[in-house]
Design a protein around this motif. Sequence first.
Motif, PDB file in Angstrom:
ATOM      1  N   PRO A   1     -19.257   6.215   5.455  1.00  0.00           N
ATOM      2  CA  PRO A   1     -18.113   5.914   5.200  1.00  0.00           C
ATOM      3  C   PRO A   1     -18.317   4.429   4.850  1.00  0.00           C
ATOM      4  O   PRO A   1     -19.256   4.171   3.811  1.00  0.00           O
ATOM      5  CB  PRO A   1     -18.896   4.362   7.332  1.00  0.00           C
ATOM      6  CG  PRO A   1     -19.905   4.659   7.026  1.00  0.00           C
ATOM      7  CD  PRO A   1     -20.191   6.221   6.294  1.00  0.00           C
ATOM      8  N   ILE A   2     -17.220   3.760   4.075  1.00  0.00           N
ATOM      9  CA  ILE A   2     -16.907   3.000   2.782  1.00  0.00           C
ATOM     10  C   ILE A   2     -15.763   1.661   3.345  1.00  0.00           C
ATOM     11  O   ILE A   2     -14.981   1.792   3.989  1.00  0.00           O
ATOM     12  CB  ILE A   2     -16.329   4.058   1.720  1.00  0.00           C
ATOM     13  CG1 ILE A   2     -16.799   4.432   0.766  1.00  0.00           C
ATOM     14  CG2 ILE A   2     -15.837   2.941   0.712  1.00  0.00           C
ATOM     15  CD1 ILE A   2     -16.083   5.816  -0.001  1.00  0.00           C
ATOM     16  N   ALA A   3     -15.962   0.803   3.124  1.00  0.00           N
ATOM     17  CA  ALA A   3     -15.492  -0.748   3.308  1.00  0.00           C
ATOM     18  C   ALA A   3     -15.756  -1.369   1.633  1.00  0.00           C
ATOM     19  O   ALA A   3     -16.569  -1.180   0.794  1.00  0.00           O
ATOM     20  CB  ALA A   3     -15.930  -1.709   3.567  1.00  0.00           C
ATOM     21  N   LEU A   4     -14.484  -1.962   1.780  1.00  0.00           N
ATOM     22  CA  LEU A   4     -14.134  -3.160  -0.399  1.00  0.00           C
ATOM     23  C   LEU A   4     -13.760  -3.946   0.535  1.00  0.00           C
ATOM     24  O   LEU A   4     -13.210  -4.441   1.580  1.00  0.00           O
ATOM     25  CB  LEU A   4     -12.494  -1.983  -0.286  1.00  0.00           C
ATOM     26  CG  LEU A   4     -12.391  -2.823  -1.725  1.00  0.00           C
ATOM     27  CD1 LEU A   4     -13.011  -2.774  -2.913  1.00  0.00           C
ATOM     28  CD2 LEU A   4     -10.512  -2.455  -1.545  1.00  0.00           C
ATOM     29  N   THR A   5     -14.384  -4.749  -0.292  1.00  0.00           N
ATOM     30  CA  THR A   5     -14.706  -6.505  -0.497  1.00  0.00           C
ATOM     31  C   THR A   5     -13.512  -6.523  -1.722  1.00  0.00           C
ATOM     32  O   THR A   5     -14.004  -6.086  -2.339  1.00  0.00           O
ATOM     33  CB  THR A   5     -16.158  -6.713  -0.621  1.00  0.00           C
ATOM     34  OG1 THR A   5     -15.475  -8.468  -0.388  1.00  0.00           O
ATOM     35  CG2 THR A   5     -16.498  -6.578  -1.167  1.00  0.00           C
TER      36      THR A   5
ATOM     37  N   GLY B   1     -12.429   3.290   4.205  1.00  0.00           N
ATOM     38  CA  GLY B   1     -11.794   2.535   5.545  1.00  0.00           C
ATOM     39  C   GLY B   1     -11.280   1.526   5.812  1.00  0.00           C
ATOM     40  O   GLY B   1     -11.156   1.476   7.376  1.00  0.00           O
ATOM     41  N   ALA B   2     -11.857   0.448   5.560  1.00  0.00           N
ATOM     42  CA  ALA B   2     -11.550  -0.502   6.045  1.00  0.00           C
ATOM     43  C   ALA B   2     -12.179  -1.701   4.867  1.00  0.00           C
ATOM     44  O   ALA B   2     -12.728  -1.726   3.537  1.00  0.00           O
ATOM     45  CB  ALA B   2     -12.686  -1.154   6.949  1.00  0.00           C
ATOM     46  N   ILE B   3     -10.698  -2.375   4.590  1.00  0.00           N
ATOM     47  CA  ILE B   3     -10.937  -3.668   3.737  1.00  0.00           C
ATOM     48  C   ILE B   3     -11.223  -4.905   4.045  1.00  0.00           C
ATOM     49  O   ILE B   3     -10.294  -5.612   5.467  1.00  0.00           O
ATOM     50  CB  ILE B   3      -9.240  -3.130   2.551  1.00  0.00           C
ATOM     51  CG1 ILE B   3      -9.614  -2.384   1.825  1.00  0.00           C
ATOM     52  CG2 ILE B   3      -9.420  -5.145   1.579  1.00  0.00           C
ATOM     53  CD1 ILE B   3      -7.575  -2.099   1.624  1.00  0.00           C
ATOM     54  N   LYS B   4     -12.012  -6.250   3.647  1.00  0.00           N
ATOM     55  CA  LYS B   4     -12.393  -7.049   3.931  1.00  0.00           C
ATOM     56  C   LYS B   4     -11.332  -8.086   2.735  1.00  0.00           C
ATOM     57  O   LYS B   4     -12.009  -7.851   1.584  1.00  0.00           O
ATOM     58  CB  LYS B   4     -14.039  -7.580   4.164  1.00  0.00           C
ATOM     59  CG  LYS B   4     -14.491  -8.909   4.416  1.00  0.00           C
ATOM     60  CD  LYS B   4     -14.862  -9.857   3.226  1.00  0.00           C
ATOM     61  CE  LYS B   4     -14.195 -11.344   3.018  1.00  0.00           C
ATOM     62  NZ  LYS B   4     -15.871 -11.683   3.674  1.00  0.00           N
ATOM     63  N   ILE B   5     -11.231  -8.753   2.764  1.00  0.00           N
ATOM     64  CA  ILE B   5     -10.357  -9.776   2.038  1.00  0.00           C
ATOM     65  C   ILE B   5     -10.387 -11.506   2.679  1.00  0.00           C
ATOM     66  O   ILE B   5     -10.979 -11.890   3.161  1.00  0.00           O
ATOM     67  CB  ILE B   5      -8.774  -9.858   1.594  1.00  0.00           C
ATOM     68  CG1 ILE B   5      -8.289  -8.860   1.478  1.00  0.00           C
ATOM     69  CG2 ILE B   5      -8.512 -10.912   1.120  1.00  0.00           C
ATOM     70  CD1 ILE B   5      -6.777  -8.619   1.691  1.00  0.00           C
ATOM     71  N   GLY B   6     -11.479 -11.794   1.559  1.00  0.00           N
ATOM     72  CA  GLY B   6     -12.205 -13.466   1.020  1.00  0.00           C
ATOM     73  C   GLY B   6     -11.410 -14.111   0.013  1.00  0.00           C
ATOM     74  O   GLY B   6     -10.211 -14.314   0.567  1.00  0.00           O
ATOM     75  N   MET B   7     -12.366 -14.995  -0.773  1.00  0.00           N
ATOM     76  CA  MET B   7     -11.347 -15.390  -1.207  1.00  0.00           C
ATOM     77  C   MET B   7     -10.414 -15.386  -2.463  1.00  0.00           C
ATOM     78  O   MET B   7     -11.003 -14.330  -3.505  1.00  0.00           O
ATOM     79  CB  MET B   7     -12.837 -16.471  -2.245  1.00  0.00           C
ATOM     80  CG  MET B   7     -12.632 -17.555  -2.993  1.00  0.00           C
ATOM     81  SD  MET B   7     -13.834 -17.822  -4.513  1.00  0.00           S
ATOM     82  CE  MET B   7     -12.958 -19.036  -5.281  1.00  0.00           C
TER      83      MET B   7
END
Length: 267
Positions: free
Chosen positions: A3-7, A73-79
């Motif tokens: 599984p892959i996640a993008l930050t 599979g999912a993207i997390k967005i931070g600063m």
Amino acid sequence: MAPIALTIAGSDSGGGAGIQADLKAMSALGVYGASVITAVTAQNTRAVTAVHGIPVDVITAQIEAVLTDLDVGAIKIGMLATPQIIQCVADSIADFDGPVILDPVMIAKSGDALLAEEASQILRDVLLPRATVLTPNLPEAACLLGSESADGLEQVIAQGQDLCALGAGAVLMKGGHGKGDICHDILISHSGVIAQFQAPRRQTRNTHGTGCTLSASIAAGLAKSLSLTVAVAQAHDYLQGAIAQADALNIGQGHGPVHHFHQVWPA
């Protein structure tokens, strides 16, 4: 395939928050982490001494490079730092059809600002409605709503529902800035409370990167196709373990990081 996640977030040169924390958390939870850097910060456990925003064309190119090749599979967005970067990210993920976790990073643990004041409104207007789940702490929730920080459970729930009314699919109201011996994180949807997560409030200064770590952990769970409630529950448990081991790491002279790999090599 893993599984892959993008930050999509800023870089923390001290390694405790931002992109670095996100990739550590994703890796610790068995998810391949890809990254898009939106800003470079000169930062340690004591202060943020410089912030350099990445040009928007380079941010766009990074997002395109990842999404056209990796099965995210999912993207997390931070600063995101500036209105221009916020708009750039919103435009670049417009066609992404997976879950998006938005952590409205505004202030570092040291107290230094990480989001330009004029950027709060555009974050609320163009990215908040894109969020599968929004993960604000109490001051961040208040800032997005233009109100005072919630005081008490009823106000926390009400503010969470107000944020849902602005377009977020769900809101995880984090209780780290709350009062009392028990910390309450409350997952809220348009219809009310979905779940509550409780943990003893630990007396430690080593909580640098907790917000980044939690949102990245939720992204990891969603990338593994867990339900939102299960993903948040697992992320909450993982973070509590990382906080419990943080003092043993003994990193830096200020607000040290949590121990992202506490399950792999106990400090």
